[in-house]
Design a protein around this motif. Structure first.
Motif, short mmCIF file in Angstrom:
data_model
loop_
_atom_site.label_atom_id
_atom_site.label_comp_id
_atom_site.label_asym_id
_atom_site.label_seq_id
_atom_site.Cartn_x
_atom_site.Cartn_y
_atom_site.Cartn_z
N UNK A 31 20.37 -28.26 -59.36
CA UNK A 31 21.02 -27.28 -60.23
C UNK A 31 20.33 -25.94 -60.21
N UNK A 32 19.12 -25.86 -59.67
CA UNK A 32 18.33 -24.63 -59.73
C UNK A 32 19.04 -23.40 -59.20
N UNK A 33 19.52 -23.40 -57.96
CA UNK A 33 20.10 -22.14 -57.45
C UNK A 33 21.29 -21.65 -58.26
N UNK A 34 22.20 -22.54 -58.58
CA UNK A 34 23.42 -22.10 -59.26
C UNK A 34 23.20 -21.82 -60.75
N UNK A 35 22.40 -22.59 -61.41
CA UNK A 35 22.26 -22.49 -62.86
C UNK A 35 21.26 -21.43 -63.32
N UNK A 36 20.31 -21.09 -62.48
CA UNK A 36 19.27 -20.17 -62.92
C UNK A 36 19.24 -18.89 -62.11
N UNK A 37 20.37 -18.53 -61.55
CA UNK A 37 20.43 -17.28 -60.81
C UNK A 37 19.68 -17.29 -59.50
N UNK A 38 19.42 -18.46 -58.96
CA UNK A 38 18.70 -18.55 -57.71
C UNK A 38 19.55 -18.13 -56.53
N UNK A 39 18.91 -17.91 -55.41
CA UNK A 39 19.60 -17.50 -54.18
C UNK A 39 19.63 -18.67 -53.21
N UNK A 40 20.69 -18.76 -52.44
CA UNK A 40 20.81 -19.78 -51.42
C UNK A 40 21.63 -19.23 -50.27
N UNK A 41 21.38 -19.74 -49.08
CA UNK A 41 22.14 -19.35 -47.90
C UNK A 41 22.85 -20.58 -47.35
#
Length: 135
Positions: A31-41
């Protein structure tokens, strides 16, 4: 007198997934990238550091599973790598949104290339001759 054999529960053989499948299955529960404003490629495999980190995480994950210590994997391994991967300011994917980072982004590998003169320097050779990165 007969001695009773005690059945010991043996852990089931863990089927190891290849890296791509492991990353996909692992990220499905994150849940980290989507829920806490994280970045992902979405093209994470184009980021050499991400690949190296995911390989290390996967290797340590299976080691922790064999040792029955998956909780330690979360705290000791996943948490630190997740910050290095997904942090929107400093993470590997910081320049990516839904697409892979723009080509004009300067990457460390673009400026860290060593020319033949540096590679021929004896001090450089002495400092690096035994270095073999795990990945």
């Amino acid at each position: 007198m007969f001695e009773e054999e005690v059945a010991v529960d043996q852990p089931e053989e863990i089927e190891e997934l290849n890296l791509a499948d492991w990353v996909e299955q692992t990220l499905l529960i994150m849940e980290f990238p989507a829920r806490q404003g994280g970045a992902f490629c979405a093209k994470w495999w184009l980021h050499p550091e991400a690949v190296a980190r995911f390989k290390a995480l996967r290797w340590q994950y299976y080691k922790s599973m064999e040792e029955g210590d998956i909780s330690s994997w979360w705290v000791t391994h996943w948490d630190g790598h997740a910050k290095a991967l997904f942090d929107p300011q400093t993470g590997v994917f910081r320049d990516c949104s839904a697409m892979h980072r723009p080509a004009e982004t300067v990457r460390l590998r673009d400026i860290a290339r060593l020319d033949s003169e540096v590679r021929a320097d004896t001090n450089f050779m002495d400092a690096t001759e035994d270095f073999h990165p795990y990945w």
